[in-house]
Design an enzyme around this catalytic site. Sequence first.
Site, PDB file in Angstrom:
ATOM      1  N   GLU A   1     -36.275 -32.064  -6.676  1.00  0.00           N
ATOM      2  CA  GLU A   1     -35.909 -30.696  -7.044  1.00  0.00           C
ATOM      3  C   GLU A   1     -36.900 -29.704  -6.451  1.00  0.00           C
ATOM      4  O   GLU A   1     -38.047 -30.048  -6.151  1.00  0.00           O
ATOM      5  CB  GLU A   1     -35.905 -30.537  -8.569  1.00  0.00           C
ATOM      6  CG  GLU A   1     -34.812 -31.304  -9.268  1.00  0.00           C
ATOM      7  CD  GLU A   1     -34.806 -31.074 -10.763  1.00  0.00           C
ATOM      8  OE1 GLU A   1     -33.772 -31.356 -11.379  1.00  0.00           O
ATOM      9  OE2 GLU A   1     -35.827 -30.606 -11.308  1.00  0.00           O
TER      10      GLU A   1
ATOM     11  N   ARG B   1     -32.613 -35.165 -30.281  1.00  0.00           N
ATOM     12  CA  ARG B   1     -33.292 -35.479 -31.539  1.00  0.00           C
ATOM     13  C   ARG B   1     -33.939 -34.205 -32.066  1.00  0.00           C
ATOM     14  O   ARG B   1     -33.894 -33.156 -31.420  1.00  0.00           O
ATOM     15  CB  ARG B   1     -34.369 -36.541 -31.310  1.00  0.00           C
ATOM     16  CG  ARG B   1     -35.338 -36.152 -30.193  1.00  0.00           C
ATOM     17  CD  ARG B   1     -36.514 -37.067 -30.075  1.00  0.00           C
ATOM     18  NE  ARG B   1     -37.271 -36.841 -28.856  1.00  0.00           N
ATOM     19  CZ  ARG B   1     -38.149 -35.872 -28.655  1.00  0.00           C
ATOM     20  NH1 ARG B   1     -38.370 -34.994 -29.617  1.00  0.00           N
ATOM     21  NH2 ARG B   1     -38.797 -35.755 -27.512  1.00  0.00           N
TER      22      ARG B   1
ATOM     23  N   HIS C   1     -48.428 -32.387 -18.584  1.00  0.00           N
ATOM     24  CA  HIS C   1     -46.984 -32.175 -18.812  1.00  0.00           C
ATOM     25  C   HIS C   1     -46.597 -32.407 -20.269  1.00  0.00           C
ATOM     26  O   HIS C   1     -45.429 -32.640 -20.572  1.00  0.00           O
ATOM     27  CB  HIS C   1     -46.151 -33.077 -17.904  1.00  0.00           C
ATOM     28  CG  HIS C   1     -46.412 -32.873 -16.446  1.00  0.00           C
ATOM     29  ND1 HIS C   1     -46.022 -31.744 -15.773  1.00  0.00           N
ATOM     30  CD2 HIS C   1     -47.042 -33.650 -15.534  1.00  0.00           C
ATOM     31  CE1 HIS C   1     -46.386 -31.830 -14.502  1.00  0.00           C
ATOM     32  NE2 HIS C   1     -47.006 -32.974 -14.339  1.00  0.00           N
TER      33      HIS C   1
ATOM     34  N   LYS D   1     -31.827 -38.542 -16.379  1.00  0.00           N
ATOM     35  CA  LYS D   1     -31.947 -37.165 -15.897  1.00  0.00           C
ATOM     36  C   LYS D   1     -30.919 -36.853 -14.815  1.00  0.00           C
ATOM     37  O   LYS D   1     -30.375 -35.758 -14.753  1.00  0.00           O
ATOM     38  CB  LYS D   1     -33.366 -36.928 -15.368  1.00  0.00           C
ATOM     39  CG  LYS D   1     -34.404 -36.706 -16.457  1.00  0.00           C
ATOM     40  CD  LYS D   1     -35.751 -36.358 -15.850  1.00  0.00           C
ATOM     41  CE  LYS D   1     -36.738 -35.877 -16.904  1.00  0.00           C
ATOM     42  NZ  LYS D   1     -37.031 -36.863 -17.930  1.00  0.00           N
TER      43      LYS D   1
END
Length: 677
Positions: A210, A305, A245, A126
């Site tokens: 973040e 994908r 999530h 990430k």
Amino acid sequence: MTAMTTNNNQPIKKLLIANRGEIACRVIRTARTLGIETALISSEPDATSLAAEMADKVFVIGPAAAADSYLRQDKVIEVARQWQADAVHPGYGFLSENADFANALEAAGIRFIGPPSSAMSAMASKSEAKRLMEQAGVPLLKGYHGTDQADSTLSEAADAIGYPVMLKAAAGGGGKGMRIVSSPSDFQSTLDSARREAEKAFGDTTMLVEKYLAAPRHIEVQIFFDQHGQGVYLFDRDCSIQRRHQKVVEEAPAPGLPDRLRNTMGEAALAAGRSIGYVGAGTVEFLLDTAGDGDQFYFMEMNTRLQVEHPVTEMVTGQDLVEWQIRVTEGQPLPCSQEQLQLRGHSLEVRLYAEEPAREFLPATGTLSHLHWPAEQNWLRVETGVRAGDEVTPWYDPMIAKLVVHGDDREQACQRMLEVLQHTRITGLSTNRDFLIKVLEQPAFQQQAPDTCFIPRFQTTLLDNSKAKHLALIAATLAPQSHSRHAGLSEAYNGWRLHQQKQWYGHWQYQGETFTVLVESGANGCSARINGQQVPVTTLETIDDTIVVNGVVHDIYQEASYGSHDRRLTVVSPALTLPLHKPDHSVAEHDEQDLTAPMNGRVVAVMVEAGQTVNEGDTLLVLEAMKMEQTIRAPHAGVIADIHHTADSLVEEGALLVSFVDTSLAEASLDNTAEDG
């Protein structure tokens, strides 16, 4: 280095599928239409699966554990070589985003249906992905994605960003290693917790910091590139309905997006793909800030994908994305330009899981004893890899099916999905069917675009099934006692007649709760009590082997029983699936000096009198309920102190029947004998 430079221009004639379940079935269907022979990689328990039944050939490479089967790159490549596969389709999950696997296939001269390994490597981290997106001009949330991972550095970054902040594992996915920090005082303990989870899940404690958006929308864009540098975006999907999530409801296009914003997000997604030399199907995920004017979006991650939710994009574009994958792998150009792609109507997908929403969505296991889908429609797709009688095990993802509908607009698509779910019948294990129905029924879902806080915000309402449960308990009590579903209410009543009043009794257990049900029907109408509380009943009837209570149709499915008195059944209505257990009262615990009624019933006969001495096993009295006679016997020798009911008395569960003088008498044993009538 790319994973698609070997024999790129040769047609694929033999396709090996390195996956299982519904995605394997999905790939096989498209391969069939293209005249491509298929083989399937399988674990031992999956050797008789629906996917194995559909494939032309099956290779069993290991036991149930994915680490010993579906993740064994060496065995997959060995099978591909042995079978002389032209290409391998990895589906999603397992090896689908493994750059080493793609490279190993290329080295073996076998094509990988997916992006270049370099693109997968770039997006695997990430933090690295964020740096690349920043260089490509893709909007990013304010955050820290650096290599200095000292606690003090991350804490200072959080102070600079401004609380609340989100901690994310750089190697993460599926919500693992992800934490919200609301204040500086919580930072260190939350960071330690996130790192521990990231270490266990990924073996990597690298963290991102973040800015946390309180209630964003999760919008993703489907992109596709060919080997000639041409790329398109096939519009967007909204995946904001999530638990833990993880997505459970997806739709296309994302509702309420202005065309200007839709195009801007699409172009940003294409820029992300071009920046890493992408080829094939990919998804760029964004967070859309719902605060302010609602048009600020930020890059979250890229999935290299085919996504689980790709069918909704297929439904609104009329394209087959698996066919696109195969054609691009063969070196063919994209079949459509951006200008040729058009949106058509609206599509919804729900993920039907074996899980228990009321227990924080814990996965469920068991056998699919009954499995029934609605009738085929040209606007409905049932994407599944299971059949009735199959087992959902703890080894793999517990998804039973994806249900996908298309409508002229969102309102019609929502209504169609509700109808599909209401006519779906699954018994034998817990599922989220009822929860999904509640989600779709919510006015907040139907009238506006949901955000990622939808489920937490409405969780109490979404989990409340009390009204539907009461009607289902009444239906269960009225159900015929045999395995036949053809007895009417007049034949099925299990109580007795009193002045032409019919009475039914039920004693049920569900999720640790016990329910005692009394239903009455006579000249003055119907009534019901559950655990002593009155439940409004207006009508009781049978229609086509179903039991209708207050106009709501209930199907009754007899499940496997263990002994003649351990009755199990599942009641399914349009809103609820209720698995019930009638406990075995052959051994019942009682007060040390008293024997009580184990259920509602009628005292048929009293066999003793006060002052009488009894021996262990002597018959004390006989109860009748549920078309069964239950004989109450003395578990020990003793003296009868008092008889509290006479023959023909009506008693409720727990009513005191017999008192003993001898305090050593601890419990009564019930010898159940079936009555033919």
